[in-house]
Every structure is written in structure tokens, then in C-alpha cells.
Design a protein around this motif. Structure first.
Motif: not given
Length: 171
Positions: A153-171
Motif C-alpha cells: 500500500s501507499g506510494a511505491y508500495g511493494r509486496a512479494t509472494c513466494s513458495a517452495e516447490l518440491p525439489g526446491g532449496r532447503k535450509g
């Protein structure tokens, strides 16, 4: 062995060679002439078969399917952006290619895109508002299952959505 022209032997009692001459063996029990003709055919057929086999071998080295060229397994990922404000947002996301890179765009709201993401490469959706601001939300689903939601929200507001897929990075 003697040869006669085709005209001399119009009644035909011998065998023809490739030049149109009739080859008449002097001794009817001598298979030499028949064997020579058969040897030529065997060599010709053998040469053709050798050429075909050589072609398959070359194809195997040059243009055959190699295990390293198989496409990477992927998962279906749906990116969704909703909100109010200026009616547009800048988005960037991961989609299918060898590196798992994706696209960027300025989109009108609401926006949704379903892409394939290589397993082992985490799907990410980033949104950014402009100077006019507003409020937008991103949502990420993998295989139809909701994984994450975030709001900017607001001027120049930012948001990020992410998820891990099988075989993805661990740790």
C-alpha cells in the motif's frame, strides 16, 4: 564364354548383362556368369544397406535425443494480483525456461496468470505500486493450492509472494 548382340540372339537362349548384350556360357554347367551377376547385386545391395546404417549412426551422434535435452519437470503456478488505486501495478514473476526466469509487465488490475515453473526453482511474484499509490495484494497458488498472500500500500508500495516447490532449496 562368348557374347552375342541382342539382335543376334533375338530368339534368346542366354542371359542379358547391363550393356544389352546376351552372355551365353560355353558350358551350361558352369555357374561363373550367373555368380558374377549375383555378386554385383550383392555388392550393390550391401552398399545401400551400409549407407543406411551409416546414416543412422550419424543421426545418433548429431541429431538424436540426448538425456540432457529433456525438459525439466514443472509445476503449475497461478499468480494473482488484485487491488485498488491507480488500476495498474508493476509485476515480475518466475515462469518456465531453463533458468526458471520469467516476465515483467505493467498490468491492469485485477490480473492473473498461470505458468509452469521448473521444480527446484521457487515461484516468486513481486508487485510494485507507482507514485499514486493505492493498495494491491498478490496471491500465489501451486497446483490449485493457495500458498501465500501479501499486500502493498501507499506510494511505491511493494509486496512479494513466494513458495517452495518440491525439489526446491532447503535450509
Amino acid at each position: 564364354m562368348r557374347t552375342e548382340s541382342a539382335a543376334e540372339n533375338a530368339m534368346g537362349s542366354g542371359e542379358s548383362d547391363e550393356l544389352g548384350e546376351v552372355v551365353v556360357p560355353e558350358d551350361p554347367d558352369d555357374p561363373t556368369v550367373v555368380g558374377e551377376i549375383s555378386n554385383r547385386r550383392v555388392l550393390a545391395v550391401g552398399g545401400v544397406l551400409f549407407g543406411i546404417c551409416a546414416g543412422f549412426v550419424v543421426y545418433g551422434f548429431v541429431g538424436g535425443d540426448e538425456p540432457g535435452r529433456r525438459p525439466a519437470p514443472t509445476a503449475s503456478v497461478t499468480y494473482r494480483v488484485t487491488g485498488t488505486g491507480t488500476g495498474a501495478a508493476d509485476v515480475s514473476y518466475v515462469a518456465e525456461d531453463a533458468a526458471g526466469s520469467g516476465g515483467e509487465a505493467r498490468v491492469e488490475l485485477p490480473w492473473q496468470k498461470t505458468v509452469r515453473v521448473p521444480l527446484g526453482k521457487d515461484p516468486v511474484l513481486s508487485i510494485r505500486l507507482g507514485k499514486q499509490g493505492g493498495e494491491v495484494s498478490c496471491a500465489l497458488s501451486v497446483g490449485g493450492e493457495h500458498r501465500q498472500r501479501a499486500t502493498a500500500s501507499g506510494a511505491y508500495g511493494r509486496a512479494t509472494c513466494s513458495a517452495e516447490l518440491p525439489g526446491g532449496r532447503k535450509g
